[in-house]
Design a protein around this motif. Structure first.
Motif, PDB file in Angstrom:
ATOM      1  N   GLY A 137       0.788  -1.224   0.000  1.00  0.00           N
ATOM      2  CA  GLY A 137       0.000   0.000   0.000  1.00  0.00           C
ATOM      3  C   GLY A 137       0.819   1.271   0.000  1.00  0.00           C
ATOM      4  O   GLY A 137       0.280   2.359   0.160  1.00  0.00           O
ATOM      5  N   GLN A 138       2.123   1.145  -0.178  1.00  0.00           N
ATOM      6  CA  GLN A 138       2.997   2.317  -0.114  1.00  0.00           C
ATOM      7  C   GLN A 138       3.603   2.624  -1.483  1.00  0.00           C
ATOM      8  O   GLN A 138       4.131   1.749  -2.151  1.00  0.00           O
ATOM      9  CB  GLN A 138       4.120   2.089   0.897  1.00  0.00           C
ATOM     10  N   LEU A 139       3.517   3.889  -1.827  1.00  0.00           N
ATOM     11  CA  LEU A 139       4.118   4.399  -3.056  1.00  0.00           C
ATOM     12  C   LEU A 139       4.964   5.604  -2.699  1.00  0.00           C
ATOM     13  O   LEU A 139       4.839   6.175  -1.612  1.00  0.00           O
ATOM     14  CB  LEU A 139       3.040   4.850  -4.045  1.00  0.00           C
ATOM     15  N   GLN A 140       5.799   5.994  -3.631  1.00  0.00           N
ATOM     16  CA  GLN A 140       6.480   7.283  -3.569  1.00  0.00           C
ATOM     17  C   GLN A 140       6.108   8.008  -4.845  1.00  0.00           C
ATOM     18  O   GLN A 140       6.046   7.400  -5.920  1.00  0.00           O
ATOM     19  CB  GLN A 140       7.990   7.106  -3.475  1.00  0.00           C
ATOM     20  N   VAL A 141       5.838   9.300  -4.718  1.00  0.00           N
ATOM     21  CA  VAL A 141       5.390  10.082  -5.866  1.00  0.00           C
ATOM     22  C   VAL A 141       6.291  11.297  -6.030  1.00  0.00           C
ATOM     23  O   VAL A 141       6.837  11.812  -5.053  1.00  0.00           O
ATOM     24  CB  VAL A 141       3.902  10.481  -5.703  1.00  0.00           C
ATOM     25  N   ARG A 142       6.444  11.725  -7.276  1.00  0.00           N
ATOM     26  CA  ARG A 142       7.224  12.942  -7.530  1.00  0.00           C
ATOM     27  C   ARG A 142       6.587  13.698  -8.682  1.00  0.00           C
ATOM     28  O   ARG A 142       5.992  13.117  -9.590  1.00  0.00           O
ATOM     29  CB  ARG A 142       8.681  12.634  -7.840  1.00  0.00           C
ATOM     30  N   PHE A 143       6.761  15.020  -8.620  1.00  0.00           N
ATOM     31  CA  PHE A 143       6.306  15.902  -9.688  1.00  0.00           C
ATOM     32  C   PHE A 143       7.463  16.698 -10.265  1.00  0.00           C
ATOM     33  O   PHE A 143       7.271  17.527 -11.121  1.00  0.00           O
ATOM     34  CB  PHE A 143       5.193  16.834  -9.174  1.00  0.00           C
ATOM     35  N   ALA A 144       8.661  16.410  -9.807  1.00  0.00           N
ATOM     36  CA  ALA A 144       9.869  17.064 -10.330  1.00  0.00           C
ATOM     37  C   ALA A 144      10.195  16.478 -11.706  1.00  0.00           C
ATOM     38  O   ALA A 144       9.778  15.360 -12.029  1.00  0.00           O
ATOM     39  CB  ALA A 144      11.040  16.842  -9.370  1.00  0.00           C
ATOM     40  N   PRO A 145      10.971  17.189 -12.516  1.00  0.00           N
ATOM     41  CA  PRO A 145      11.340  16.672 -13.844  1.00  0.00           C
ATOM     42  C   PRO A 145      12.133  15.367 -13.756  1.00  0.00           C
ATOM     43  O   PRO A 145      12.779  15.077 -12.751  1.00  0.00           O
ATOM     44  CB  PRO A 145      12.219  17.783 -14.428  1.00  0.00           C
TER      45      PRO A 145
ATOM     46  N   SER B 150      14.993  12.865 -10.951  1.00  0.00           N
ATOM     47  CA  SER B 150      14.414  11.697 -10.283  1.00  0.00           C
ATOM     48  C   SER B 150      15.413  10.936  -9.416  1.00  0.00           C
ATOM     49  O   SER B 150      15.012  10.184  -8.536  1.00  0.00           O
ATOM     50  CB  SER B 150      13.785  10.760 -11.314  1.00  0.00           C
ATOM     51  N   TRP B 151      16.692  11.114  -9.624  1.00  0.00           N
ATOM     52  CA  TRP B 151      17.716  10.438  -8.823  1.00  0.00           C
ATOM     53  C   TRP B 151      17.891  11.102  -7.449  1.00  0.00           C
ATOM     54  O   TRP B 151      18.438  10.494  -6.534  1.00  0.00           O
ATOM     55  CB  TRP B 151      19.052  10.413  -9.557  1.00  0.00           C
ATOM     56  N   VAL B 152      17.384  12.322  -7.274  1.00  0.00           N
ATOM     57  CA  VAL B 152      17.530  13.040  -6.002  1.00  0.00           C
ATOM     58  C   VAL B 152      16.467  12.513  -5.027  1.00  0.00           C
ATOM     59  O   VAL B 152      15.268  12.581  -5.326  1.00  0.00           O
ATOM     60  CB  VAL B 152      17.360  14.565  -6.201  1.00  0.00           C
ATOM     61  N   PRO B 153      16.876  11.988  -3.877  1.00  0.00           N
ATOM     62  CA  PRO B 153      15.913  11.365  -2.957  1.00  0.00           C
ATOM     63  C   PRO B 153      14.796  12.295  -2.486  1.00  0.00           C
ATOM     64  O   PRO B 153      13.659  11.870  -2.361  1.00  0.00           O
ATOM     65  CB  PRO B 153      16.777  10.917  -1.774  1.00  0.00           C
ATOM     66  N   PHE B 154      15.082  13.560  -2.202  1.00  0.00           N
ATOM     67  CA  PHE B 154      14.060  14.426  -1.613  1.00  0.00           C
ATOM     68  C   PHE B 154      12.964  14.853  -2.585  1.00  0.00           C
ATOM     69  O   PHE B 154      11.981  15.459  -2.174  1.00  0.00           O
ATOM     70  CB  PHE B 154      14.677  15.649  -0.924  1.00  0.00           C
ATOM     71  N   VAL B 155      13.058  14.527  -3.861  1.00  0.00           N
ATOM     72  CA  VAL B 155      11.970  14.873  -4.782  1.00  0.00           C
ATOM     73  C   VAL B 155      10.844  13.835  -4.713  1.00  0.00           C
ATOM     74  O   VAL B 155       9.770  14.060  -5.243  1.00  0.00           O
ATOM     75  CB  VAL B 155      12.438  15.051  -6.250  1.00  0.00           C
ATOM     76  N   TRP B 156      11.095  12.712  -4.059  1.00  0.00           N
ATOM     77  CA  TRP B 156      10.085  11.676  -3.898  1.00  0.00           C
ATOM     78  C   TRP B 156       9.395  11.841  -2.549  1.00  0.00           C
ATOM     79  O   TRP B 156      10.049  11.998  -1.526  1.00  0.00           O
ATOM     80  CB  TRP B 156      10.718  10.292  -3.977  1.00  0.00           C
ATOM     81  N   ALA B 157       8.059  11.799  -2.545  1.00  0.00           N
ATOM     82  CA  ALA B 157       7.286  11.931  -1.304  1.00  0.00           C
ATOM     83  C   ALA B 157       6.505  10.643  -1.058  1.00  0.00           C
ATOM     84  O   ALA B 157       6.073   9.973  -1.997  1.00  0.00           O
ATOM     85  CB  ALA B 157       6.327  13.106  -1.419  1.00  0.00           C
ATOM     86  N   ASP B 158       6.327  10.326   0.210  1.00  0.00           N
ATOM     87  CA  ASP B 158       5.541   9.151   0.568  1.00  0.00           C
ATOM     88  C   ASP B 158       4.077   9.361   0.201  1.00  0.00           C
ATOM     89  O   ASP B 158       3.516  10.444   0.394  1.00  0.00           O
ATOM     90  CB  ASP B 158       5.641   8.865   2.064  1.00  0.00           C
ATOM     91  N   TYR B 159       3.465   8.321  -0.327  1.00  0.00           N
ATOM     92  CA  TYR B 159       2.056   8.290  -0.689  1.00  0.00           C
ATOM     93  C   TYR B 159       1.564   6.923  -0.234  1.00  0.00           C
ATOM     94  O   TYR B 159       1.820   5.927  -0.890  1.00  0.00           O
ATOM     95  CB  TYR B 159       1.908   8.459  -2.207  1.00  0.00           C
ATOM     96  N   TRP B 160       0.938   6.894   0.940  1.00  0.00           N
ATOM     97  CA  TRP B 160       0.480   5.637   1.503  1.00  0.00           C
ATOM     98  C   TRP B 160      -1.036   5.572   1.445  1.00  0.00           C
ATOM     99  O   TRP B 160      -1.716   6.486   1.917  1.00  0.00           O
ATOM    100  CB  TRP B 160       0.901   5.500   2.956  1.00  0.00           C
ATOM    101  N   VAL B 161      -1.552   4.515   0.878  1.00  0.00           N
ATOM    102  CA  VAL B 161      -2.992   4.266   0.936  1.00  0.00           C
ATOM    103  C   VAL B 161      -3.234   3.641   2.309  1.00  0.00           C
ATOM    104  O   VAL B 161      -2.786   2.522   2.578  1.00  0.00           O
ATOM    105  CB  VAL B 161      -3.452   3.339  -0.203  1.00  0.00           C
ATOM    106  N   ILE B 162      -3.899   4.396   3.199  1.00  0.00           N
ATOM    107  CA  ILE B 162      -4.052   3.958   4.585  1.00  0.00           C
ATOM    108  C   ILE B 162      -5.439   3.384   4.880  1.00  0.00           C
ATOM    109  O   ILE B 162      -5.644   2.772   5.919  1.00  0.00           O
ATOM    110  CB  ILE B 162      -3.684   5.069   5.591  1.00  0.00           C
ATOM    111  N   ALA B 163      -6.375   3.579   3.974  1.00  0.00           N
ATOM    112  CA  ALA B 163      -7.699   2.959   4.072  1.00  0.00           C
ATOM    113  C   ALA B 163      -8.245   2.868   2.656  1.00  0.00           C
ATOM    114  O   ALA B 163      -8.045   3.776   1.847  1.00  0.00           O
ATOM    115  CB  ALA B 163      -8.632   3.772   4.960  1.00  0.00           C
ATOM    116  N   LEU B 164      -8.916   1.753   2.367  1.00  0.00           N
ATOM    117  CA  LEU B 164      -9.371   1.520   0.999  1.00  0.00           C
ATOM    118  C   LEU B 164     -10.637   0.675   1.007  1.00  0.00           C
ATOM    119  O   LEU B 164     -10.688  -0.369   1.667  1.00  0.00           O
ATOM    120  CB  LEU B 164      -8.268   0.799   0.208  1.00  0.00           C
ATOM    121  N   ASP B 165     -11.616   1.127   0.274  1.00  0.00           N
ATOM    122  CA  ASP B 165     -12.854   0.383   0.100  1.00  0.00           C
ATOM    123  C   ASP B 165     -12.557  -0.923  -0.636  1.00  0.00           C
ATOM    124  O   ASP B 165     -11.783  -0.924  -1.602  1.00  0.00           O
ATOM    125  CB  ASP B 165     -13.829   1.241  -0.720  1.00  0.00           C
ATOM    126  N   PRO B 166     -13.148  -2.048  -0.215  1.00  0.00           N
ATOM    127  CA  PRO B 166     -12.912  -3.318  -0.918  1.00  0.00           C
ATOM    128  C   PRO B 166     -13.278  -3.253  -2.404  1.00  0.00           C
ATOM    129  O   PRO B 166     -12.693  -3.968  -3.210  1.00  0.00           O
ATOM    130  CB  PRO B 166     -13.812  -4.319  -0.176  1.00  0.00           C
TER     131      PRO B 166
END
Length: 176
Positions: free
Chosen positions: A95-103, A107-123
């Motif tokens: 349920g964990q992704l990392q997302v970025r909107f930087a060019p 993409s190789w720079v770690p801080f351009v990626w942000a945590d995106y966790w699906v913490i609740a989800l309808d079946p």
């Protein structure tokens, strides 16, 4: 003096210690998660400060195993603004992704990626709650542009149980 300082620190930490840990869902089927989601509510974030409504996020599967991301919202002058990004799954955490909107070239720079966790989800993948472990970000999403007040309140309660402060939550779509 030391006792007073320790008690103050303890009072500050107690709410987060009492809250359940922020956990992502155990199963996330990207084929079912892909598509368009409507934002019902979010905790304020700088990149959404101009959005006044019609907020959507669209996800698509890419051939390289990553996910395309397109966020869109209406601003005060009535125009739609859009941001394109990408997400990547976190190994061993469904349920964990990392997302970025930087060019791409950043993409190789770690801080351009942000945590995106699906913490609740309808079946049936009709609603989702997305956050991250530091509790700074939270989105309540739906496949439809509105949500029942009862369901909305249930999802808020889940987030609050994980320690999210929802006092500044901005509701961006109709509640039925």
């Amino acid at each position: 003096m030391h006792l007073r300082l320790m008690l103050s620190a303890l009072m500050f930490l107690l709410p987060s210690l009492a809250a359940a840990q922020v956990r992502s869902v155990d199963v996330l089927d990207f084929d079912r998660y892909a598509g368009q989601w409507h934002e019902i509510a979010h905790l304020p974030v700088s990149f959404q400060k101009k959005c006044i409504g019609d907020i959507t996020a669209s996800y698509g599967l890419r051939s390289d195993g990553r996910i395309s991301v397109r966020n869109r919202c209406r601003v005060a002058d009535g125009t739609l603004v859009e941001a394109e990004g990408e997400a990547r799954p976190v190994d061993g955490a469904p349920g964990q992704l990392q997302v970025r909107f930087a060019p791409d070239w950043l993409s190789w720079v770690p801080f351009v990626w942000a945590d995106y966790w699906v913490i609740a989800l309808d079946p049936d993948y009709q609603w989702a709650v997305v956050g991250e472990p530091d509790r700074r970000y939270l989105w309540i999403l739906s496949r439809s542009p509105s949500m029942s007040k009862e369901l909305f309140d249930q999802l808020k309660a889940r987030a609050e149980a994980m320690g999210y402060d929802l006092a500044p939550l901005r509701v961006m779509a109709p509640l039925d």
